[in-house]
Design a protein around this motif. Structure first.
Motif, PDB file in Angstrom:
ATOM      1  N   PRO A  64       0.820  -1.156  -0.019  1.00 38.83           N
ATOM      2  CA  PRO A  64       0.153  -0.016   0.127  1.00 38.83           C
ATOM      3  C   PRO A  64       0.937   1.206   0.005  1.00 38.83           C
ATOM      4  CG  PRO A  64       0.184  -0.865   2.098  1.00 38.83           C
ATOM      5  CD  PRO A  64       0.820  -1.703   1.380  1.00 38.83           C
ATOM      6  N   LEU A  65       0.309   2.446  -0.549  1.00 43.02           N
ATOM      7  CA  LEU A  65       0.859   3.773  -0.471  1.00 43.02           C
ATOM      8  C   LEU A  65       0.910   4.188   1.044  1.00 43.02           C
ATOM      9  CD1 LEU A  65       2.311   5.828  -2.168  1.00 43.02           C
ATOM     10  CD2 LEU A  65       0.021   6.958  -2.285  1.00 43.02           C
ATOM     11  N   ILE A  66       1.897   4.352   1.637  1.00 40.96           N
ATOM     12  CA  ILE A  66       1.942   5.044   2.957  1.00 40.96           C
ATOM     13  C   ILE A  66       2.667   6.218   2.845  1.00 40.96           C
ATOM     14  CG2 ILE A  66       2.709   4.638   5.300  1.00 40.96           C
ATOM     15  CD1 ILE A  66       2.531   1.545   4.932  1.00 40.96           C
ATOM     16  N   GLY A  67       2.145   7.335   3.084  1.00 41.63           N
ATOM     17  CA  GLY A  67       2.715   8.752   2.979  1.00 41.63           C
ATOM     18  C   GLY A  67       2.876   8.833   1.387  1.00 41.63           C
ATOM     19  N   ARG A  68       4.244   8.935   0.945  1.00 44.04           N
ATOM     20  CA  ARG A  68       4.472   9.354  -0.506  1.00 44.04           C
ATOM     21  C   ARG A  68       5.374   7.898  -1.175  1.00 44.04           C
ATOM     22  NH1 ARG A  68       6.478  15.202  -1.464  1.00 44.04           N
ATOM     23  NH2 ARG A  68       8.451  14.392  -1.078  1.00 44.04           N
ATOM     24  N   LEU A  89       0.197  10.338 -15.876  1.00 50.14           N
ATOM     25  CA  LEU A  89      -1.182  10.627 -15.593  1.00 50.14           C
ATOM     26  C   LEU A  89      -2.173  10.596 -16.653  1.00 50.14           C
ATOM     27  CD1 LEU A  89      -0.538  13.846 -13.207  1.00 50.14           C
ATOM     28  CD2 LEU A  89      -0.881  11.310 -12.667  1.00 50.14           C
ATOM     29  N   ALA A  90      -1.841  11.030 -17.845  1.00 47.11           N
ATOM     30  CA  ALA A  90      -2.751  11.022 -19.042  1.00 47.11           C
ATOM     31  C   ALA A  90      -3.223   9.288 -19.361  1.00 47.11           C
ATOM     32  CB  ALA A  90      -2.239  11.787 -20.451  1.00 47.11           C
ATOM     33  N   ALA A  91      -2.185   8.633 -19.059  1.00 50.62           N
ATOM     34  CA  ALA A  91      -2.473   7.245 -19.208  1.00 50.62           C
ATOM     35  C   ALA A  91      -3.166   6.462 -18.070  1.00 50.62           C
ATOM     36  CB  ALA A  91      -1.249   6.487 -19.733  1.00 50.62           C
ATOM     37  N   GLY A  92      -3.419   7.022 -17.154  1.00 51.39           N
ATOM     38  CA  GLY A  92      -4.222   6.432 -15.999  1.00 51.39           C
ATOM     39  C   GLY A  92      -3.459   6.264 -14.670  1.00 51.39           C
ATOM     40  N   GLY A  93      -2.092   7.042 -14.823  1.00 54.57           N
ATOM     41  CA  GLY A  93      -1.493   6.708 -13.449  1.00 54.57           C
ATOM     42  C   GLY A  93      -2.172   7.857 -12.476  1.00 54.57           C
ATOM     43  N   THR A  94      -1.671   7.549 -11.244  1.00 57.62           N
ATOM     44  CA  THR A  94      -2.139   8.444 -10.150  1.00 57.62           C
ATOM     45  C   THR A  94      -0.839   9.189  -9.554  1.00 57.62           C
ATOM     46  OG1 THR A  94      -4.083   6.664  -9.359  1.00 57.62           O
ATOM     47  CG2 THR A  94      -3.078   8.277  -7.865  1.00 57.62           C
ATOM     48  N   ALA A  95      -1.194  10.196  -9.491  1.00 57.27           N
ATOM     49  CA  ALA A  95       0.044  11.241  -8.821  1.00 57.27           C
ATOM     50  C   ALA A  95       0.119  11.104  -7.383  1.00 57.27           C
ATOM     51  CB  ALA A  95      -0.368  12.682  -8.975  1.00 57.27           C
ATOM     52  N   VAL A  96       1.635  10.966  -6.927  1.00 48.81           N
ATOM     53  CA  VAL A  96       1.813  10.591  -5.788  1.00 48.81           C
ATOM     54  C   VAL A  96       2.763  11.902  -5.223  1.00 48.81           C
ATOM     55  CG1 VAL A  96       3.276   9.180  -3.783  1.00 48.81           C
ATOM     56  CG2 VAL A  96       2.032   8.111  -5.758  1.00 48.81           C
ATOM     57  N   ILE A  97       3.957  12.253  -6.036  1.00 55.98           N
ATOM     58  CA  ILE A  97       4.809  13.259  -5.816  1.00 55.98           C
ATOM     59  C   ILE A  97       4.557  14.196  -7.099  1.00 55.98           C
ATOM     60  CG2 ILE A  97       6.847  14.273  -5.389  1.00 55.98           C
ATOM     61  CD1 ILE A  97       7.530  11.775  -3.742  1.00 55.98           C
ATOM     62  N   GLU A  98       3.965  15.281  -6.889  1.00 54.13           N
ATOM     63  CA  GLU A  98       4.212  16.292  -8.113  1.00 54.13           C
ATOM     64  C   GLU A  98       5.602  16.703  -8.486  1.00 54.13           C
ATOM     65  OE1 GLU A  98       1.448  17.628  -9.814  1.00 54.13           O
ATOM     66  OE2 GLU A  98      -0.101  16.586  -8.310  1.00 54.13           O
ATOM     67  N   VAL A 111       4.672   8.674  -9.688  1.00 57.08           N
ATOM     68  CA  VAL A 111       3.201   8.161  -9.772  1.00 57.08           C
ATOM     69  C   VAL A 111       3.149   6.510  -9.538  1.00 57.08           C
ATOM     70  CG1 VAL A 111       3.100   9.875 -11.677  1.00 57.08           C
ATOM     71  CG2 VAL A 111       3.705   7.343 -12.239  1.00 57.08           C
ATOM     72  N   LEU A 112       1.913   6.477  -9.130  1.00 55.45           N
ATOM     73  CA  LEU A 112       1.759   4.729  -9.286  1.00 55.45           C
ATOM     74  C   LEU A 112       0.715   4.477 -10.676  1.00 55.45           C
ATOM     75  CD1 LEU A 112      -0.243   4.336  -5.780  1.00 55.45           C
ATOM     76  CD2 LEU A 112       2.321   4.083  -6.340  1.00 55.45           C
ATOM     77  N   ASP A 113       1.307   3.377 -11.052  1.00 50.54           N
ATOM     78  CA  ASP A 113       0.691   2.977 -12.412  1.00 50.54           C
ATOM     79  C   ASP A 113      -0.760   2.535 -11.859  1.00 50.54           C
ATOM     80  OD1 ASP A 113       0.802   0.277 -11.950  1.00 50.54           O
ATOM     81  OD2 ASP A 113       2.632  -0.172 -13.229  1.00 50.54           O
ATOM     82  N   PRO A 114      -1.541   2.091 -13.205  1.00 47.65           N
ATOM     83  CA  PRO A 114      -2.881   1.604 -12.794  1.00 47.65           C
ATOM     84  C   PRO A 114      -3.055   0.424 -11.973  1.00 47.65           C
ATOM     85  CG  PRO A 114      -2.716   2.489 -15.166  1.00 47.65           C
ATOM     86  CD  PRO A 114      -1.198   2.334 -14.376  1.00 47.65           C
ATOM     87  N   GLU A 115      -2.121  -0.294 -11.641  1.00 44.32           N
ATOM     88  CA  GLU A 115      -2.067  -1.408 -10.870  1.00 44.32           C
ATOM     89  C   GLU A 115      -1.273  -1.099  -9.491  1.00 44.32           C
ATOM     90  OE1 GLU A 115      -1.961  -5.521 -11.991  1.00 44.32           O
ATOM     91  OE2 GLU A 115      -3.025  -5.143 -13.828  1.00 44.32           O
ATOM     92  N   ASP A 116      -0.871  -0.148  -9.091  1.00 47.33           N
ATOM     93  CA  ASP A 116      -0.204   0.729  -7.904  1.00 47.33           C
ATOM     94  C   ASP A 116       1.317   0.385  -7.987  1.00 47.33           C
ATOM     95  OD1 ASP A 116      -2.602   1.957  -7.190  1.00 47.33           O
ATOM     96  OD2 ASP A 116      -3.416   0.169  -6.205  1.00 47.33           O
ATOM     97  N   THR A 117       1.987  -0.171  -9.061  1.00 44.53           N
ATOM     98  CA  THR A 117       3.483  -0.072  -8.989  1.00 44.53           C
ATOM     99  C   THR A 117       3.838   1.253  -8.878  1.00 44.53           C
ATOM    100  OG1 THR A 117       3.387  -2.240 -10.191  1.00 44.53           O
ATOM    101  CG2 THR A 117       5.480  -0.727 -10.224  1.00 44.53           C
TER     102      THR A 117
END
Length: 130
Positions: A64-68, A89-98, A111-117
């Motif tokens: 899991p993502l804990i903090g950053r 991000l445009a491909a579906g990733g999630t921002a963690v650190i701008e 970023v986290l990819d769509p399966e949270d890597t």
């Protein structure tokens, strides 16, 4: 033989993960599919970077993502941190650190990819002379 570190990643939806990586700029250079649309083995390349990708063969636990951070991830050395961040991000990733400038004079984003890597894009070159 000179030692090299080769990373491999397993995904529940490996075809989608390969698509996401191609959106970052990776090229699929080898791919072997199985009968149920699973990826038995694939390799993607971006410059000198090669990753092996396959479909999961078990219900692996994801950190899991804990903090950053998830505590594990991939670090991709790039010149254009902001560009890779935006494509991820445009491909579906999630921002963690701008995208940010670090206190040690480099730039990074995560970023986290769509399966949270976890993927970090940065200008710091590990192993370079200090």
């Amino acid at each position: 033989m000179n030692e090299k570190l080769c990373a491999y990643l397993s995904y529940e939806d490996a075809p989608a993960a390969l698509w996401w990586m191609t959106e970052l700029g990776f090229a699929v250079v080898r791919r072997q599919d199985g009968p149920a649309n699973e990826v038995i083995h694939a390799e993607v390349r971006l410059g000198d970077v090669v990753l092996m990708v396959a479909s999961t063969d078990a219900a692996y636990a994801r950190l899991p993502l804990i903090g950053r951070s998830t505590g594990r991830g991939l670090y991709l050395l790039v010149d254009d941190v902001d560009g890779y961040f935006d494509r991820a991000l445009a491909a579906g990733g999630t921002a963690v650190i701008e995208p940010e400038d670090t206190e040690w004079g480099t730039r990074r984003a995560r970023v986290l990819d769509p399966e949270d890597t976890e993927w970090t894009f940065g200008t710091y070159e590990p192993g370079a002379a200090w």
